[in-house]
Design a protein around this motif. Sequence first.
Motif, PDB file in Angstrom:
ATOM      1  N   ASP A 143       0.828  -1.208   0.000  1.00  0.00           N
ATOM      2  CA  ASP A 143       0.000   0.000   0.000  1.00  0.00           C
ATOM      3  C   ASP A 143       0.862   1.258   0.000  1.00  0.00           C
ATOM      4  OD1 ASP A 143      -2.175  -1.667   0.125  1.00  0.00           O
ATOM      5  OD2 ASP A 143      -2.480  -1.432   2.277  1.00  0.00           O
ATOM      6  N   LEU A 144       2.008   1.175   0.669  1.00  0.00           N
ATOM      7  CA  LEU A 144       2.898   2.338   0.751  1.00  0.00           C
ATOM      8  C   LEU A 144       3.727   2.523  -0.512  1.00  0.00           C
ATOM      9  CD1 LEU A 144       4.332   2.111   4.398  1.00  0.00           C
ATOM     10  CD2 LEU A 144       2.714   3.781   3.505  1.00  0.00           C
ATOM     11  N   ALA A 145       3.865   1.475  -1.299  1.00  0.00           N
ATOM     12  CA  ALA A 145       4.731   1.541  -2.474  1.00  0.00           C
ATOM     13  C   ALA A 145       4.340   2.689  -3.396  1.00  0.00           C
ATOM     14  CB  ALA A 145       4.687   0.213  -3.224  1.00  0.00           C
ATOM     15  N   GLY A 146       3.024   2.854  -3.613  1.00  0.00           N
ATOM     16  CA  GLY A 146       2.562   3.924  -4.487  1.00  0.00           C
ATOM     17  C   GLY A 146       2.945   5.297  -3.979  1.00  0.00           C
ATOM     18  N   LYS A 147       2.766   5.514  -2.684  1.00  0.00           N
ATOM     19  CA  LYS A 147       3.113   6.795  -2.090  1.00  0.00           C
ATOM     20  C   LYS A 147       4.604   7.067  -2.213  1.00  0.00           C
ATOM     21  CE  LYS A 147       2.453  10.529   0.360  1.00  0.00           C
ATOM     22  NZ  LYS A 147       1.760  11.695  -0.209  1.00  0.00           N
ATOM     23  N   LYS A 153       8.994  10.740  -7.517  1.00  0.00           N
ATOM     24  CA  LYS A 153       8.701  11.561  -8.692  1.00  0.00           C
ATOM     25  C   LYS A 153       8.649  13.041  -8.320  1.00  0.00           C
ATOM     26  CE  LYS A 153       6.895  12.452 -12.880  1.00  0.00           C
ATOM     27  NZ  LYS A 153       7.682  12.393 -14.126  1.00  0.00           N
ATOM     28  N   GLU A 154       8.135  13.327  -7.145  1.00  0.00           N
ATOM     29  CA  GLU A 154       8.072  14.713  -6.680  1.00  0.00           C
ATOM     30  C   GLU A 154       9.466  15.255  -6.396  1.00  0.00           C
ATOM     31  OE1 GLU A 154       6.056  17.251  -3.024  1.00  0.00           O
ATOM     32  OE2 GLU A 154       5.232  15.283  -3.562  1.00  0.00           O
ATOM     33  N   ALA A 155      10.329  14.405  -5.834  1.00  0.00           N
ATOM     34  CA  ALA A 155      11.697  14.844  -5.543  1.00  0.00           C
ATOM     35  C   ALA A 155      12.515  15.001  -6.816  1.00  0.00           C
ATOM     36  CB  ALA A 155      12.379  13.841  -4.611  1.00  0.00           C
ATOM     37  N   ALA A 182       3.010  -1.531 -11.464  1.00  0.00           N
ATOM     38  CA  ALA A 182       1.661  -1.079 -11.841  1.00  0.00           C
ATOM     39  C   ALA A 182       1.511   0.424 -11.632  1.00  0.00           C
ATOM     40  CB  ALA A 182       0.619  -1.836 -11.023  1.00  0.00           C
ATOM     41  N   ILE A 183       2.003   0.917 -10.513  1.00  0.00           N
ATOM     42  CA  ILE A 183       1.884   2.343 -10.191  1.00  0.00           C
ATOM     43  C   ILE A 183       2.737   3.190 -11.127  1.00  0.00           C
ATOM     44  CG2 ILE A 183       2.450   4.062  -8.403  1.00  0.00           C
ATOM     45  CD1 ILE A 183       1.743   1.590  -6.431  1.00  0.00           C
ATOM     46  N   SER A 184       3.923   2.710 -11.443  1.00  0.00           N
ATOM     47  CA  SER A 184       4.849   3.472 -12.290  1.00  0.00           C
ATOM     48  C   SER A 184       4.249   3.738 -13.665  1.00  0.00           C
ATOM     49  CB  SER A 184       6.175   2.719 -12.433  1.00  0.00           C
ATOM     50  OG  SER A 184       6.799   2.562 -11.179  1.00  0.00           O
ATOM     51  N   LYS A 185       3.530   2.745 -14.201  1.00  0.00           N
ATOM     52  CA  LYS A 185       2.896   2.936 -15.509  1.00  0.00           C
ATOM     53  C   LYS A 185       1.889   4.075 -15.466  1.00  0.00           C
ATOM     54  CE  LYS A 185       3.373  -1.886 -16.947  1.00  0.00           C
ATOM     55  NZ  LYS A 185       2.664  -3.165 -17.209  1.00  0.00           N
ATOM     56  N   ASN A 186       1.201   4.207 -14.332  1.00  0.00           N
ATOM     57  CA  ASN A 186       0.174   5.250 -14.208  1.00  0.00           C
ATOM     58  C   ASN A 186       0.755   6.659 -14.182  1.00  0.00           C
ATOM     59  OD1 ASN A 186      -1.795   3.285 -14.111  1.00  0.00           O
ATOM     60  ND2 ASN A 186      -1.850   3.214 -11.870  1.00  0.00           N
ATOM     61  N   ILE A 187       2.017   6.773 -13.781  1.00  0.00           N
ATOM     62  CA  ILE A 187       2.633   8.110 -13.719  1.00  0.00           C
ATOM     63  C   ILE A 187       3.713   8.274 -14.795  1.00  0.00           C
ATOM     64  CG2 ILE A 187       2.107   8.470 -11.282  1.00  0.00           C
ATOM     65  CD1 ILE A 187       4.991   7.709 -10.626  1.00  0.00           C
ATOM     66  N   ASP A 188       3.657   7.390 -15.806  1.00  0.00           N
ATOM     67  CA  ASP A 188       4.542   7.483 -16.971  1.00  0.00           C
ATOM     68  C   ASP A 188       6.027   7.409 -16.581  1.00  0.00           C
ATOM     69  OD1 ASP A 188       5.011   7.635 -19.687  1.00  0.00           O
ATOM     70  OD2 ASP A 188       5.187   9.831 -19.658  1.00  0.00           O
ATOM     71  N   THR A 311      12.763  23.490  -2.270  1.00  0.00           N
ATOM     72  CA  THR A 311      12.367  24.066  -0.980  1.00  0.00           C
ATOM     73  C   THR A 311      11.027  23.501  -0.524  1.00  0.00           C
ATOM     74  OG1 THR A 311      13.532  26.101  -1.540  1.00  0.00           O
ATOM     75  CG2 THR A 311      11.978  26.227   0.270  1.00  0.00           C
ATOM     76  N   SER A 312      10.098  23.346  -1.469  1.00  0.00           N
ATOM     77  CA  SER A 312       8.767  22.838  -1.117  1.00  0.00           C
ATOM     78  C   SER A 312       8.844  21.386  -0.644  1.00  0.00           C
ATOM     79  CB  SER A 312       7.821  22.959  -2.318  1.00  0.00           C
ATOM     80  OG  SER A 312       8.313  22.214  -3.420  1.00  0.00           O
ATOM     81  N   PHE A 313       9.739  20.586  -1.243  1.00  0.00           N
ATOM     82  CA  PHE A 313       9.866  19.190  -0.825  1.00  0.00           C
ATOM     83  C   PHE A 313      10.457  19.116   0.577  1.00  0.00           C
ATOM     84  CE2 PHE A 313      11.562  14.914  -0.539  1.00  0.00           C
ATOM     85  CZ  PHE A 313      10.592  14.150  -1.180  1.00  0.00           C
ATOM     86  N   LEU A 314      11.473  19.896   0.838  1.00  0.00           N
ATOM     87  CA  LEU A 314      12.082  19.904   2.167  1.00  0.00           C
ATOM     88  C   LEU A 314      11.075  20.343   3.228  1.00  0.00           C
ATOM     89  CD1 LEU A 314      15.656  21.353   1.530  1.00  0.00           C
ATOM     90  CD2 LEU A 314      15.040  19.011   2.152  1.00  0.00           C
TER      91      LEU A 314
END
Length: 322
Positions: A143-147, A153-155, A182-188, A311-314
């Motif tokens: 369940d955490l893998a997707g997050k 991807k955000e970093a 599976a999740i990676s395909k959804n976010i290209d 800065t936003s990620f930190l």
Amino acid sequence: MRRRDFLVTVGGIAASPFAVRAQQKTRLPVVGFMGAATPAAWSPWTSAFARRLEELGWIDGKTVRIEYRWAEGSEERYDQIGAEFVRLGANVLVAVGGDAARKATSTIPIVVALMSDPVGTGLVSSLARPGGNLTGMSIQSTDLAGKRIELLKEAIPTLKRFAILAYVDYAGTVRDVEAIHAISKNIDVMAVTIPIHRASDIEPAFGTLDLQVQAMYVPPNILVNTNRVLINQLAQRRRLPTLHGFREYVDSGGLMSYGPNTANLFRRAAEYVDKILRGARPDDLPVEQPTEFDLVVNLKTARAIGFEFSTSFLARADEVIE
């Protein structure tokens, strides 16, 4: 019979039940702690576990006997430890993963401090009613893998290709890998699985990485936990950002992690052991899931590999290691 001999005989008869009870009392309940890595690698977790047991009245050597055994990353040795504790007559087993302990016994209560996906891997019937002799803490890794991949991807907004260092002999990691693809395909984003079976596979695995790989996700398990320092050293040499499931990997030089507080999970495991030693049945103790997750980043590692967080990620990080 002389009076003195009579009194000694009577005293002996009268005292014998008390002597038997005293002997019985000296047999302390035994907690068999199945350490998957090394004492040094697990010291924060064993300390949290033992400290919580003491708070609950179980003092090692006085009211309970905690026996520690260490597999040092060997799955074969981990299986042997479970069988050893069965022969020892342990009252409760404390483990991670759960597979080795379940193989060893279907009768001795088992408390698993870290389970990747207990229902999906068949360790328990359900979280609410685990059934059998096993219960504990689920980290619901799939369940955490997707997050985690979303955070990666955000970093790295330009992320297109990353590697998964996968210990493919562990069922929990295999399920993680399936979820991640599976999740990676959804976010290209393309996920490339780099399989490993033993510690000696780790360094060669890094040699197979192509130049297009921009980061590495390291699913947590017995093998990589024991070798996390080596993994992070190899990643730093390649200036490769790493994502992990627990902050201990970041303490060992990883770039970032997202997951539950491991020490708290071992404290909760101690509370389950307390309940079982006081008469509770493991099948009546629901498998718990963590409710708080921490994002931890290591700026020292970031500087070493030339990586810069936004800065936003930190600002989102729960902890920043300087």
